[in-house]
Design a protein around this motif. Sequence first.
Motif, PDB file in Angstrom:
ATOM      1  N   GLY A 140       9.147  12.659  11.009  1.00 54.43           N
ATOM      2  CA  GLY A 140       8.402  13.518  11.914  1.00 54.43           C
ATOM      3  C   GLY A 140       6.917  13.529  11.678  1.00 54.43           C
ATOM      4  N   SER A 141       6.445  12.740  10.733  1.00 55.81           N
ATOM      5  CA  SER A 141       5.004  12.715  10.447  1.00 55.81           C
ATOM      6  C   SER A 141       4.315  11.649  11.299  1.00 55.81           C
ATOM      7  CB  SER A 141       4.771  12.462   8.959  1.00 55.81           C
ATOM      8  OG  SER A 141       5.360  13.495   8.185  1.00 55.81           O
ATOM      9  N   GLY A 142       3.024  11.454  11.035  1.00 53.10           N
ATOM     10  CA  GLY A 142       2.252  10.508  11.817  1.00 53.10           C
ATOM     11  C   GLY A 142       2.535   9.058  11.431  1.00 53.10           C
ATOM     12  N   ILE A 143       2.247   8.160  12.365  1.00 53.73           N
ATOM     13  CA  ILE A 143       2.402   6.724  12.137  1.00 53.73           C
ATOM     14  C   ILE A 143       1.148   6.246  11.416  1.00 53.73           C
ATOM     15  CG2 ILE A 143       2.813   4.477  13.190  1.00 53.73           C
ATOM     16  CD1 ILE A 143       5.091   6.481  13.550  1.00 53.73           C
ATOM     17  N   SER A 144       1.277   5.951  10.120  1.00 56.59           N
ATOM     18  CA  SER A 144       0.106   5.647   9.297  1.00 56.59           C
ATOM     19  C   SER A 144       0.101   4.225   8.751  1.00 56.59           C
ATOM     20  CB  SER A 144       0.036   6.621   8.115  1.00 56.59           C
ATOM     21  OG  SER A 144       1.201   6.487   7.308  1.00 56.59           O
ATOM     22  N   GLY A 145       1.257   3.599   8.654  1.00 54.25           N
ATOM     23  CA  GLY A 145       1.323   2.279   8.037  1.00 54.25           C
ATOM     24  C   GLY A 145       1.304   2.334   6.528  1.00 54.25           C
ATOM     25  N   ALA A 146       1.398   3.541   5.979  1.00 50.73           N
ATOM     26  CA  ALA A 146       1.413   3.720   4.526  1.00 50.73           C
ATOM     27  C   ALA A 146       2.781   4.246   4.098  1.00 50.73           C
ATOM     28  CB  ALA A 146       0.319   4.698   4.092  1.00 50.73           C
ATOM     29  N   LEU A 147       3.227   3.775   2.954  1.00 49.46           N
ATOM     30  CA  LEU A 147       4.536   4.192   2.447  1.00 49.46           C
ATOM     31  C   LEU A 147       4.378   5.532   1.722  1.00 49.46           C
ATOM     32  CD1 LEU A 147       7.351   2.995   2.621  1.00 49.46           C
ATOM     33  CD2 LEU A 147       7.017   1.975   0.380  1.00 49.46           C
ATOM     34  N   SER A 148       4.142   6.566   2.517  1.00 50.89           N
ATOM     35  CA  SER A 148       3.897   7.907   1.997  1.00 50.89           C
ATOM     36  C   SER A 148       5.192   8.545   1.506  1.00 50.89           C
ATOM     37  CB  SER A 148       3.296   8.764   3.107  1.00 50.89           C
ATOM     38  OG  SER A 148       4.220   8.872   4.182  1.00 50.89           O
ATOM     39  N   PRO A 149       5.102   9.673   0.770  1.00 56.26           N
ATOM     40  CA  PRO A 149       6.319  10.364   0.334  1.00 56.26           C
ATOM     41  C   PRO A 149       7.212  10.775   1.507  1.00 56.26           C
ATOM     42  CG  PRO A 149       4.437  11.137  -0.928  1.00 56.26           C
ATOM     43  CD  PRO A 149       3.889  10.241   0.138  1.00 56.26           C
ATOM     44  N   ALA A 150       6.629  11.215   2.624  1.00 55.45           N
ATOM     45  CA  ALA A 150       7.434  11.592   3.790  1.00 55.45           C
ATOM     46  C   ALA A 150       8.162  10.379   4.366  1.00 55.45           C
ATOM     47  CB  ALA A 150       6.541  12.234   4.854  1.00 55.45           C
ATOM     48  N   THR A 151       7.460   9.244   4.362  1.00 48.13           N
ATOM     49  CA  THR A 151       8.105   8.019   4.858  1.00 48.13           C
ATOM     50  C   THR A 151       9.256   7.606   3.953  1.00 48.13           C
ATOM     51  OG1 THR A 151       5.979   7.287   5.782  1.00 48.13           O
ATOM     52  CG2 THR A 151       7.705   5.620   5.519  1.00 48.13           C
ATOM     53  N   ARG A 152       9.079   7.713   2.665  1.00 50.96           N
ATOM     54  CA  ARG A 152      10.118   7.323   1.717  1.00 50.96           C
ATOM     55  C   ARG A 152      11.335   8.249   1.805  1.00 50.96           C
ATOM     56  NH1 ARG A 152       8.367   5.187  -4.036  1.00 50.96           N
ATOM     57  NH2 ARG A 152      10.508   4.500  -3.760  1.00 50.96           N
ATOM     58  N   ARG A 153      11.085   9.540   2.045  1.00 53.46           N
ATOM     59  CA  ARG A 153      12.203  10.468   2.208  1.00 53.46           C
ATOM     60  C   ARG A 153      13.000  10.133   3.471  1.00 53.46           C
ATOM     61  NH1 ARG A 153       8.327  14.294   0.419  1.00 53.46           N
ATOM     62  NH2 ARG A 153       7.866  14.863   2.592  1.00 53.46           N
ATOM     63  N   ALA A 154      12.283   9.793   4.531  1.00 53.17           N
ATOM     64  CA  ALA A 154      12.966   9.425   5.773  1.00 53.17           C
ATOM     65  C   ALA A 154      13.775   8.143   5.592  1.00 53.17           C
ATOM     66  CB  ALA A 154      11.939   9.247   6.898  1.00 53.17           C
ATOM     67  N   ILE A 155      13.208   7.185   4.891  1.00 54.13           N
ATOM     68  CA  ILE A 155      13.936   5.934   4.631  1.00 54.13           C
ATOM     69  C   ILE A 155      15.193   6.211   3.809  1.00 54.13           C
ATOM     70  CG2 ILE A 155      13.826   3.714   3.439  1.00 54.13           C
ATOM     71  CD1 ILE A 155      10.850   3.580   4.165  1.00 54.13           C
ATOM     72  N   SER A 156      15.064   7.059   2.789  1.00 57.63           N
ATOM     73  CA  SER A 156      16.217   7.371   1.945  1.00 57.63           C
ATOM     74  C   SER A 156      17.330   8.037   2.743  1.00 57.63           C
ATOM     75  CB  SER A 156      15.788   8.276   0.788  1.00 57.63           C
ATOM     76  OG  SER A 156      14.873   7.612  -0.062  1.00 57.63           O
ATOM     77  N   ALA A 157      16.963   8.961   3.640  1.00 57.63           N
ATOM     78  CA  ALA A 157      17.973   9.645   4.457  1.00 57.63           C
ATOM     79  C   ALA A 157      18.687   8.650   5.368  1.00 57.63           C
ATOM     80  CB  ALA A 157      17.320  10.749   5.280  1.00 57.63           C
ATOM     81  N   PHE A 158      17.921   7.745   5.960  1.00 54.88           N
ATOM     82  CA  PHE A 158      18.522   6.734   6.830  1.00 54.88           C
ATOM     83  C   PHE A 158      19.438   5.808   6.030  1.00 54.88           C
ATOM     84  CE2 PHE A 158      18.322   2.401   8.561  1.00 54.88           C
ATOM     85  CZ  PHE A 158      18.917   2.614   9.813  1.00 54.88           C
ATOM     86  N   GLN A 159      18.997   5.379   4.886  1.00 59.54           N
ATOM     87  CA  GLN A 159      19.813   4.494   4.049  1.00 59.54           C
ATOM     88  C   GLN A 159      21.121   5.163   3.636  1.00 59.54           C
ATOM     89  OE1 GLN A 159      16.861   3.769   1.005  1.00 59.54           O
ATOM     90  NE2 GLN A 159      16.231   1.807   1.893  1.00 59.54           N
ATOM     91  N   ALA A 160      21.060   6.440   3.291  1.00 56.43           N
ATOM     92  CA  ALA A 160      22.271   7.158   2.897  1.00 56.43           C
ATOM     93  C   ALA A 160      23.260   7.242   4.058  1.00 56.43           C
ATOM     94  CB  ALA A 160      21.910   8.559   2.401  1.00 56.43           C
TER      95      ALA A 160
END
Length: 205
Positions: free
Chosen positions: A164-184
Amino acid sequence: MPNKTGRTHVKPSVKQFLIALLCTLGAVSVLTAQNPTPAVTPSPRHKSKPVQVVPKQPTPSRQDVTVNLAPRRPANIVVYSEALGRYQRARHTRFWWKNHFTTIVLVGGGYYYWDAGYWFPARGYDPNYEAYDYDGPIFTYGNLLPDQVIVNVQRALQDRGYYGSGISGALSPATRRAISAFQADEGLEVNGVVDGPTVYALGLI
């Protein structure tokens, strides 16, 4: 007319003959009824068992079948654990990097080298550019740079309601949490990074 013995012979009348005949026939009928002639009885037929008709179950359509399986990855995609094994973590000079890897690019605040489908931080290539959002391999495809791949991953996760955060192109903590949820949810290795199986599961390749 008297015979020689002096007795008179009387001829039986027709009536007496018929009576005698009827008596004889009656006796025969009685004997026949008491001792019937053995008749040939047909052998009993084997009764066939009633056939039970089982209604054929309808074959489920593809839409009715729900199978939760982790998406398979193409055989040529290197998983994250394999990429970590190829990671050159030590600092090297620009000369060393150029002699070992042919593709080295500057993205944001750091240099990256390409190997086996992943971008890796090239520490020491230029001491003035060593700022990395994530110190590890980032999967790539279609000749995209690390930040471009992360942008596509963020958008795909956003479309699926994970990010739900902005599109930044950086592997931010919010991006990593979203990736982890999707992977699970997809049954993938939960590492919170952009690896080959995750990009493939997102439908980006």
